[in-house]
Design a protein around this motif. Structure first.
Motif, mmCIF file in Angstrom:
data_model
loop_
_atom_site.group_PDB
_atom_site.id
_atom_site.type_symbol
_atom_site.label_atom_id
_atom_site.label_comp_id
_atom_site.label_asym_id
_atom_site.label_seq_id
_atom_site.Cartn_x
_atom_site.Cartn_y
_atom_site.Cartn_z
ATOM 1 N N SER A 83 -3.737 -30.160 49.100
ATOM 2 C CA SER A 83 -2.478 -30.303 48.365
ATOM 3 C C SER A 83 -2.624 -30.922 46.986
ATOM 4 N N GLY A 84 -3.826 -31.351 46.608
ATOM 5 C CA GLY A 84 -3.975 -32.081 45.357
ATOM 6 C C GLY A 84 -4.204 -31.225 44.132
ATOM 7 N N LEU A 85 -4.466 -29.932 44.313
ATOM 8 C CA LEU A 85 -4.782 -29.069 43.176
ATOM 9 C C LEU A 85 -3.653 -28.127 42.794
ATOM 10 N N TRP A 114 -17.634 -25.272 50.439
ATOM 11 C CA TRP A 114 -17.927 -26.342 49.483
ATOM 12 C C TRP A 114 -18.903 -27.331 50.109
ATOM 13 N N PHE A 115 -19.998 -27.637 49.389
ATOM 14 C CA PHE A 115 -20.977 -28.620 49.848
ATOM 15 C C PHE A 115 -20.690 -29.960 49.179
ATOM 16 N N ALA A 116 -20.527 -30.988 49.978
ATOM 17 C CA ALA A 116 -20.332 -32.331 49.439
ATOM 18 C C ALA A 116 -21.671 -32.905 48.976
ATOM 19 N N GLY A 117 -21.605 -34.103 48.392
ATOM 20 C CA GLY A 117 -22.827 -34.788 48.002
ATOM 21 C C GLY A 117 -23.512 -35.421 49.204
ATOM 22 N N GLY A 118 -24.525 -36.207 48.930
ATOM 23 C CA GLY A 118 -25.272 -36.839 50.018
ATOM 24 C C GLY A 118 -26.759 -36.741 49.782
ATOM 25 N N ASP A 119 -27.474 -36.328 50.800
ATOM 26 C CA ASP A 119 -28.932 -36.192 50.753
ATOM 27 C C ASP A 119 -29.273 -34.731 50.980
ATOM 28 N N GLN A 120 -29.817 -34.065 49.948
ATOM 29 C CA GLN A 120 -30.067 -32.637 50.104
ATOM 30 C C GLN A 120 -31.095 -32.327 51.178
ATOM 31 N N TRP A 121 -31.975 -33.279 51.494
ATOM 32 C CA TRP A 121 -32.933 -33.003 52.558
ATOM 33 C C TRP A 121 -32.218 -32.813 53.896
ATOM 34 N N THR A 181 -22.834 -36.533 55.806
ATOM 35 C CA THR A 181 -22.352 -37.906 55.975
ATOM 36 C C THR A 181 -20.913 -37.946 55.492
ATOM 37 N N GLY A 182 -20.239 -39.099 55.723
ATOM 38 C CA GLY A 182 -18.866 -39.244 55.257
ATOM 39 C C GLY A 182 -17.866 -38.724 56.263
ATOM 40 N N SER A 183 -16.627 -38.504 55.778
ATOM 41 C CA SER A 183 -15.578 -38.065 56.700
ATOM 42 C C SER A 183 -14.652 -37.061 56.009
ATOM 43 N N ASN A 184 -13.352 -37.363 55.958
ATOM 44 C CA ASN A 184 -12.359 -36.375 55.533
ATOM 45 C C ASN A 184 -11.861 -36.593 54.113
ATOM 46 N N GLY A 185 -12.679 -37.171 53.242
ATOM 47 C CA GLY A 185 -12.230 -37.502 51.894
ATOM 48 C C GLY A 185 -11.767 -36.314 51.067
ATOM 49 N N TYR A 186 -12.217 -35.127 51.392
ATOM 50 C CA TYR A 186 -11.819 -33.945 50.628
ATOM 51 C C TYR A 186 -10.519 -33.317 51.106
ATOM 52 N N ASN A 187 -10.115 -33.562 52.335
ATOM 53 C CA ASN A 187 -9.078 -32.739 52.942
ATOM 54 C C ASN A 187 -7.763 -32.737 52.177
ATOM 55 N N ASN A 188 -7.198 -33.919 51.923
ATOM 56 C CA ASN A 188 -5.906 -33.961 51.234
ATOM 57 C C ASN A 188 -6.030 -33.455 49.807
ATOM 58 N N SER A 229 -5.909 -23.547 55.013
ATOM 59 C CA SER A 229 -6.389 -24.749 55.694
ATOM 60 C C SER A 229 -7.610 -25.294 54.974
ATOM 61 N N VAL A 230 -7.896 -26.560 55.253
ATOM 62 C CA VAL A 230 -9.128 -27.200 54.821
ATOM 63 C C VAL A 230 -9.742 -27.872 56.038
ATOM 64 N N GLU A 231 -10.994 -27.555 56.313
ATOM 65 C CA GLU A 231 -11.692 -28.194 57.426
ATOM 66 C C GLU A 231 -13.016 -28.742 56.928
ATOM 67 N N THR A 232 -13.217 -30.042 57.138
ATOM 68 C CA THR A 232 -14.488 -30.681 56.828
ATOM 69 C C THR A 232 -15.332 -30.746 58.091
#
Length: 436
Positions: A79-81, A115-122, A68-75, A87-90
């Protein structure tokens, strides 16, 4: 000069079950990676822990998997760390068809970090399990030796044993009141009793079940219940790793689980949980429809610091069962559950009998030879024992429930360090052996 290609709109493939959000250089590169796993507690990512993981990708391509979700991790990741990546691809995957789409499989196969985002593990379990994407993720970790991590639901699936949430979430009170309630859905075994994982096989996490958001809400009781179920149902070793929301646990090739957080400014802890291995301590009273009772659960509570200075050894010789366990900065607690109620007592440690069980100072009950070995290991006094062999990264390479032959064929083992663990009639020994 690198060609940078920033998408203002996602690549959408609704009919095929995935959406892609891409940031960075469209030309794939291949870098030399190093194994590392990062377990994040479920709230805002810890920058220092993420930097630790990123450095093991060595400037390569990062793939974020989510349902679920969208591109919240990309930037943030691009470049934030302050760490250069190609590249970063979600990839937002919404079905098993999306998980096995050739585009998705190609991107995951080329990733230097996952990298695995949060959400519903099922969703992750039902979309990724028993297909080509599962195979690629396991290849990424075990063959490429590349870094991987996840937060919240993404952390929950990284343990070899896991709470699948197939029937929704469960609270500590619900789980302890009935360990076999319909929403206590556990997985992580292939077959009836063989201790091999049925989903992801991450070094050092084979016999570990994780939990997240440990402080909000309090999940200690349900996590202990999950462990009790595995002990009851499979009569096997089981350990737990848990994180408060803003805490991260990072495990490298040395098996040290370093804990990142902002203690003492905030009460940020990781928990390393193990049953007391002293055979005089009763196992869990874990019965359908009855409250759980399980005493003497040993927990090493570790404050997370900005530099990850505190740690716990999760290698095969760790978990407090060696004469000199590799631990730093934490304190022991004893958890007792009686009639579905958890009580926490400061202090305690694994029983001295546990320490002697794998110590070099104990009179040997079993023997394993030769050491170093080549194509065979010979055991004595180990008839009808449980025998397990782990490599230096904690991956189980041999297992038998009822050992009957003196010789174990090791011709397919790579050269290096191994741990031979033998259990029989309450006695446990772990022997370090070298293959040359």
């Amino acid at each position: 000069m690198k060609k940078l290609y920033f998408l203002l709109f996602p690549i959408v493939s609704y009919s095929q079950g995935y959406t892609s959000y891409f940031t960075g250089n469209t030309t794939n590169i291949t870098t030399t990676t190093e194994f590392g796993v990062c377990l994040m507690g479920g709230a805002t990512e810890n920058d220092n822990a993420m930097t630790w993981l990123f450095q093991k990708a060595n400037g390569g391509d990062i793939v974020v998997l989510r349902s679920t979700g969208s591109n919240g991790y990309n930037n943030y990741l691009y470049s934030g760390l302050g760490v250069t990546v190609n590249s970063v691809e979600t990839l937002v995957i919404t079905s098993a068809a999306g998980a096995t789409n050739p585009y998705v499989l190609d991107k995951v196969s080329k990733a230097e970090m996952i990298w695995f985002a949060g959400g519903d593990q099922w969703n992750y379990v039902s979309y990724f399990k028993n297909n080509a994407l599962e195979d690629l993720i396991n290849y990424h970790v075990n063959v490429k030796s590349a870094p991987i991590g996840g937060t919240s639901a993404g952390m929950a699936i990284l343990g070899g044993r896991y709470f699948s949430a197939q029937n929704g979430s469960v609270t500590s009170a619900q789980a302890m009141s009935n360990p076999y309630a319909t929403n206590v859905t556990l997985a992580g075994y292939s077959g009836n009793t063989l201790p091999t994982t049925d989903f992801l096989n991450i070094p050092f996490l084979t016999n570990v079940i994780t939990d997240t958001h440990y402080d909000n809400p309090d999940r200690r009781g349900r996590h202990a219940t999950f462990m009790a179920r595995f002990r009851q149902d499979y009569a096997t070793e089981i350990y737990g790793i848990a994180c408060n929301e803003y805490v991260a646990v990072c495990i490298g090739t040395d098996g040290r689980a370093r804990v990142y957080g902002d203690y003492p400014n905030y009460q940020e802890f990781a928990y390393f949980i193990q049953p007391n291995c002293f055979w005089g301590v009763p196992g869990p009273y874990c019965v359908t429809g009855q409250p759980l009772t399980w005493n003497s659960i040993m927990v090493y509570k570790v404050p997370g610091t900005m530099n990850g200075d505190n740690y716990f050894d999760v290698s095969p010789s760790g978990w407090g069962y060696s004469p000199s366990p590799q631990i730093s900065g934490g304190s022991w607690e004893t958890w007792n559950i009686y009639n579905g109620v958890l009580n926490v007592v400061s202090g305690g440690a694994p029983s001295p009998i546990c320490l002697l069980a794998v110590g070099e100072n104990e009179i040997n009950k079993f023997s394993a030879s030769p050491n170093p070995f080549t194509n065979s290991i010979y055991l004595e006094n180990a008839e009808n024992a449980i025998v397990e062999i782990y490599d230096s990264l904690g991956k189980k390479v041999f297992f038998v429930m009822d050992h009957t032959s003196n010789a174990i064929d090791t011709s397919q083992f790579s050269n290096g360090l191994y741990f031979v663990k033998i259990q029989k009639e309450g006695n446990i020994e772990t022997k370090k052996m070298i293959k040359k």
